[in-house]
Design a protein around this motif. Structure first.
Motif, mmCIF file in Angstrom:
data_model
loop_
_atom_site.group_PDB
_atom_site.id
_atom_site.type_symbol
_atom_site.label_atom_id
_atom_site.label_comp_id
_atom_site.label_asym_id
_atom_site.label_seq_id
_atom_site.Cartn_x
_atom_site.Cartn_y
_atom_site.Cartn_z
ATOM 1 N N ALA A 133 0.830 -1.204 0.000
ATOM 2 C CA ALA A 133 0.000 0.000 0.000
ATOM 3 C C ALA A 133 0.866 1.256 0.000
ATOM 4 C CB ALA A 133 -0.929 -0.004 1.221
ATOM 5 N N GLU A 134 1.901 1.270 0.828
ATOM 6 C CA GLU A 134 2.797 2.427 0.862
ATOM 7 C C GLU A 134 3.574 2.566 -0.439
ATOM 8 O OE1 GLU A 134 4.303 3.346 5.248
ATOM 9 O OE2 GLU A 134 4.458 1.220 4.785
ATOM 10 N N ALA A 135 3.876 1.438 -1.087
ATOM 11 C CA ALA A 135 4.611 1.482 -2.352
ATOM 12 C C ALA A 135 3.794 2.150 -3.446
ATOM 13 C CB ALA A 135 5.012 0.068 -2.772
ATOM 14 N N VAL A 136 2.463 2.038 -3.371
ATOM 15 C CA VAL A 136 1.611 2.720 -4.352
ATOM 16 C C VAL A 136 1.871 4.224 -4.313
ATOM 17 C CG1 VAL A 136 -0.778 3.296 -4.951
ATOM 18 C CG2 VAL A 136 -0.186 0.943 -4.323
ATOM 19 N N ARG A 137 1.891 4.787 -3.114
ATOM 20 C CA ARG A 137 2.149 6.229 -2.982
ATOM 21 C C ARG A 137 3.565 6.572 -3.420
ATOM 22 N NH1 ARG A 137 4.460 8.929 0.967
ATOM 23 N NH2 ARG A 137 4.321 7.150 2.395
ATOM 24 N N GLU A 138 4.519 5.696 -3.119
ATOM 25 C CA GLU A 138 5.895 5.934 -3.544
ATOM 26 C C GLU A 138 5.998 6.046 -5.067
ATOM 27 O OE1 GLU A 138 9.084 3.512 -1.891
ATOM 28 O OE2 GLU A 138 7.620 2.721 -0.481
ATOM 29 N N ILE A 139 5.304 5.150 -5.778
ATOM 30 C CA ILE A 139 5.354 5.178 -7.241
ATOM 31 C C ILE A 139 4.758 6.479 -7.763
ATOM 32 C CG2 ILE A 139 4.347 4.137 -9.316
ATOM 33 C CD1 ILE A 139 4.822 1.424 -8.089
ATOM 34 N N ILE A 140 3.659 6.906 -7.172
ATOM 35 C CA ILE A 140 3.022 8.158 -7.596
ATOM 36 C C ILE A 140 3.980 9.332 -7.398
ATOM 37 C CG2 ILE A 140 1.152 9.779 -7.092
ATOM 38 C CD1 ILE A 140 -0.561 7.340 -6.327
ATOM 39 N N ASP A 141 4.730 9.314 -6.296
ATOM 40 C CA ASP A 141 5.620 10.435 -5.953
ATOM 41 C C ASP A 141 7.021 10.297 -6.531
ATOM 42 O OD1 ASP A 141 3.557 11.513 -4.517
ATOM 43 O OD2 ASP A 141 4.221 10.719 -2.592
ATOM 44 N N SER A 142 7.337 9.188 -7.207
ATOM 45 C CA SER A 142 8.708 8.946 -7.662
ATOM 46 C C SER A 142 9.155 10.015 -8.654
ATOM 47 C CB SER A 142 8.827 7.555 -8.292
ATOM 48 O OG SER A 142 7.974 7.424 -9.416
ATOM 49 N N LYS A 143 10.459 10.357 -8.581
ATOM 50 C CA LYS A 143 11.010 11.447 -9.382
ATOM 51 C C LYS A 143 11.978 10.973 -10.454
ATOM 52 C CE LYS A 143 10.643 14.642 -5.460
ATOM 53 N NZ LYS A 143 10.102 13.669 -4.507
ATOM 54 N N THR A 144 12.471 9.739 -10.361
ATOM 55 C CA THR A 144 13.381 9.209 -11.366
ATOM 56 C C THR A 144 13.004 7.762 -11.668
ATOM 57 O OG1 THR A 144 14.996 8.320 -9.776
ATOM 58 C CG2 THR A 144 15.256 10.631 -10.433
ATOM 59 N N ASP A 145 13.578 7.217 -12.747
ATOM 60 C CA ASP A 145 13.324 5.813 -13.094
ATOM 61 C C ASP A 145 13.785 4.891 -11.968
ATOM 62 O OD1 ASP A 145 12.293 6.602 -15.508
ATOM 63 O OD2 ASP A 145 14.101 6.168 -16.669
ATOM 64 N N GLU A 146 14.924 5.232 -11.344
ATOM 65 C CA GLU A 146 15.458 4.387 -10.277
ATOM 66 C C GLU A 146 14.549 4.395 -9.061
ATOM 67 O OE1 GLU A 146 17.988 1.784 -8.278
ATOM 68 O OE2 GLU A 146 17.934 2.360 -10.401
ATOM 69 N N SER A 147 14.055 5.573 -8.663
ATOM 70 C CA SER A 147 13.165 5.626 -7.495
ATOM 71 C C SER A 147 11.855 4.904 -7.786
ATOM 72 C CB SER A 147 12.903 7.078 -7.081
ATOM 73 O OG SER A 147 12.374 7.831 -8.149
ATOM 74 N N GLN A 148 11.377 5.013 -9.025
ATOM 75 C CA GLN A 148 10.159 4.285 -9.410
ATOM 76 C C GLN A 148 10.392 2.783 -9.371
ATOM 77 O OE1 GLN A 148 9.784 2.606 -12.655
ATOM 78 N NE2 GLN A 148 7.781 1.835 -11.999
ATOM 79 N N SER A 149 11.570 2.355 -9.842
ATOM 80 C CA SER A 149 11.886 0.928 -9.873
ATOM 81 C C SER A 149 11.973 0.347 -8.466
ATOM 82 C CB SER A 149 13.208 0.715 -10.619
ATOM 83 O OG SER A 149 13.590 -0.644 -10.603
ATOM 84 N N ARG A 150 12.558 1.090 -7.553
ATOM 85 C CA ARG A 150 12.668 0.618 -6.177
ATOM 86 C C ARG A 150 11.295 0.479 -5.529
ATOM 87 N NH1 ARG A 150 17.755 1.716 -3.319
ATOM 88 N NH2 ARG A 150 19.392 1.874 -4.879
ATOM 89 N N ALA A 151 10.433 1.460 -5.776
ATOM 90 C CA ALA A 151 9.072 1.386 -5.240
ATOM 91 C C ALA A 151 8.313 0.220 -5.869
ATOM 92 C CB ALA A 151 8.345 2.699 -5.497
ATOM 93 N N ALA A 152 8.527 -0.006 -7.166
ATOM 94 C CA ALA A 152 7.857 -1.111 -7.855
ATOM 95 C C ALA A 152 8.259 -2.454 -7.258
ATOM 96 C CB ALA A 152 8.166 -1.070 -9.345
ATOM 97 N N GLY A 153 9.509 -2.563 -6.831
ATOM 98 C CA GLY A 153 9.946 -3.802 -6.182
ATOM 99 C C GLY A 153 9.180 -4.063 -4.901
ATOM 100 N N ARG A 154 8.941 -3.003 -4.118
ATOM 101 C CA ARG A 154 8.144 -3.174 -2.894
ATOM 102 C C ARG A 154 6.691 -3.485 -3.232
ATOM 103 N NH1 ARG A 154 12.242 0.261 -1.104
ATOM 104 N NH2 ARG A 154 11.389 2.168 -2.003
#
Length: 477
Positions: A133-154
């Motif tokens: 659930a928290e990873a959903v918000r992380e993906i929405i707020d991600s600023k780079t491909d790497e930060s999005q990828s890390r959130a996607a892993g969670r």
């Protein structure tokens, strides 16, 4: 939704796309009888009511008159995001059209969704644990491909699986201890009663997870990177080169930059706010002097300083004094980003204008400066030479947890970090107990560690924790 006092089965609706002119807009709804309620304002009610899950029905949203031509995506319980019956209305993206459809839903049996309520329902219906659930918000707020990828892993469950593995180590140890308590051969003491190998495995993983937060926080929040240096060192040229646009005025006239400007940038996957600042020098110009003071203030609050030196002019005494003042306790501590307790700011010495044919280290720093072991990079900002190496140097200065990066699992929030630290403390306390303590004391420690880990995934859910998590979501998610 701060108090979570609502009926989970209530049909809810929300606008899921930005309220701005666009090709398409989406209004989503979920809850008991939501499809039946929607059919009352749909031009083909029978087709909608008979639609199977994961199907799309064409028609019009209407009441007394037609409002818009739409496609309705139908999702049946339990195979939906929330685990309930759901429908998503894809309409034309005009602001008035989207709002009209949304308001019509509210007038026909739907309640306005609270922030994060769709994701909350996914959690309470067993479709996602709290880490996802928290990873959903992380993906929405991600600023780079790497930060999005890390959130996607969670979101894919790597953190949940890691936590689950730690819990298994602890549970296996608990099981062994419980057997010893129920069927003691001698006294109920720790001596030779169980193998601590499983607990040590749990401790190792918990340490890695705790250390991962320093790095993960940078990927989520971004770093503050400040360009410093004397006038005409090339700070504005580097700022423009990194952004690939002419944002800062570049001139041979000293003191051109009088105040800082900033922008977001991607340093090899790490998001950063980069600041171009006024050149450091003594000046009689009052406005420029204010800019110089702001540069000094920004440098103190930075996560990393890129200190530029004109390679043709060499390193001056003023340059050395500035560098020493920010590294006065020795090598900059790049392993601490807490601005409240760090003693120095990580710094990279950037030799600019290295394409001019001059000896880069024309004026070598003294022994005191060399002892600081400061990373150095050579570039030519105007020609884009060396920018790749500079980005890698920045990433190395801002990256911390090598073990978790290689394993691909890291924590996604401060809440998770605090829970991991509590679990780690309990595990270490259990390992430290001598044979003077009863086995029951170890059991209590291990049960405490399981409770802490349960808070991360949602097995243990204090209401205030749920409120703080989902209140940070946008409406419609």
């Amino acid at each position: 939704m701060t108090n979570l006092k609502y009926t989970p089965d209530e049909p809810i609706a929300a606008i899921a796309t930005a309220l701005a002119p666009a090709a398409l807009g989406i209004v989503r709804c979920s809850g008991k009888n939501c499809i039946e309620l929607l059919s009352k304002i749909f031009s083909r009610p029978k087709a909608l009511l008979e639609a199977k899950g994961n199907s799309i029905v064409y028609g019009w949203i209407q009441k007394e008159e037609r409002i818009d031509e739409v496609l309705v995506s139908v999702f049946r319980s339990p195979k939906s995001f929330t685990g309930e019956d759901m429908a998503e209305i894809s309409c034309h993206g005009g602001v008035h059209v989207v709002q009209t459809i949304y308001n019509l839903l509210l007038k026909n049996g739907f309640r306005a969704a609270e922030r994060g309520e769709f994701t909350f329902r996914s959690y309470i219906n067993g479709k996602a644990d709290l880490t996802k659930a928290e990873a959903v918000r992380e993906i929405i707020d991600s600023k780079t491909d790497e930060s999005q990828s890390r959130a996607a892993g969670r979101l894919a469950g790597n953190l949940y699986e890691t936590i689950d593995g730690v819990k298994k180590h602890i549970i296996d140890t608990l099981a062994a201890i419980e057997v010893e308590i129920e069927y003691p051969e001698d006294e109920e003491t720790i001596a030779d009663s169980f193998d601590s190998a499983e607990l040590k495995k749990a401790e190792k993983v918990l340490v890695e997870l705790s250390e991962s937060w320093k790095s993960e926080k940078i990927y989520q929040d971004g770093a503050r990177v400040v360009l410093c240096g004397k006038t005409n060192a090339g700070k504005s040229s580097l700022f423009n080169a990194l952004l690939k646009e002419d944002r800062a005025i570049v001139s041979d006239i000293e003191g051109t930059t009088r105040d800082f400007i900033e922008s977001w940038i991607d340093f090899s996957g790490i998001p950063a706010r980069i600041f171009d600042t006024a050149g450091l020098r003594e000046t009689e110009d009052k406005i420029e002097a204010v800019g110089v003071e702001r540069t000094k203030d920004l440098s103190k609050e930075a996560d990393l300083i890129l200190y530029l030196v004109d390679s043709k002019a060499g390193l001056t005494q003023e340059d050395e004094e500035f560098i020493k003042s920010h590294c006065e306790d020795g090598t900059p501590d790049s392993h601490s980003l807490s601005r409240n307790d760090k003693k120095s700011v990580p710094l990279i010495l950037v030799w600019n204008k290295c394409d001019l044919g001059e000896e880069i280290l024309r004026q070598a720093p003294n022994d005191r400066l060399l002892s600081l072991n400061i990373p150095q990079v050579r570039i030519a900002a105007k020609k884009g030479i060396g920018l790749g190496k500079l980005s890698e140097a920045v990433k190395n200065a801002l990256s911390f947890s090598k073990s978790t990066e290689s394993r691909g699992t890291g924590l996604g929030s401060e809440r998770q970090k605090l829970a991991v630290e509590r679990a780690l403390e309990s595990v270490r306390h259990a390992l430290a107990l001598s044979d003077d303590f009863a086995l029951d004391a170890v059991v209590q420690d291990l049960e405490d560690s399981l409770d802490a880990l349960g808070e991360i995934t949602g097995d243990v859910t204090p209401e205030d924790i749920l409120g703080s998590i989902f209140a940070n979501f946008c409406v419609g998610k």
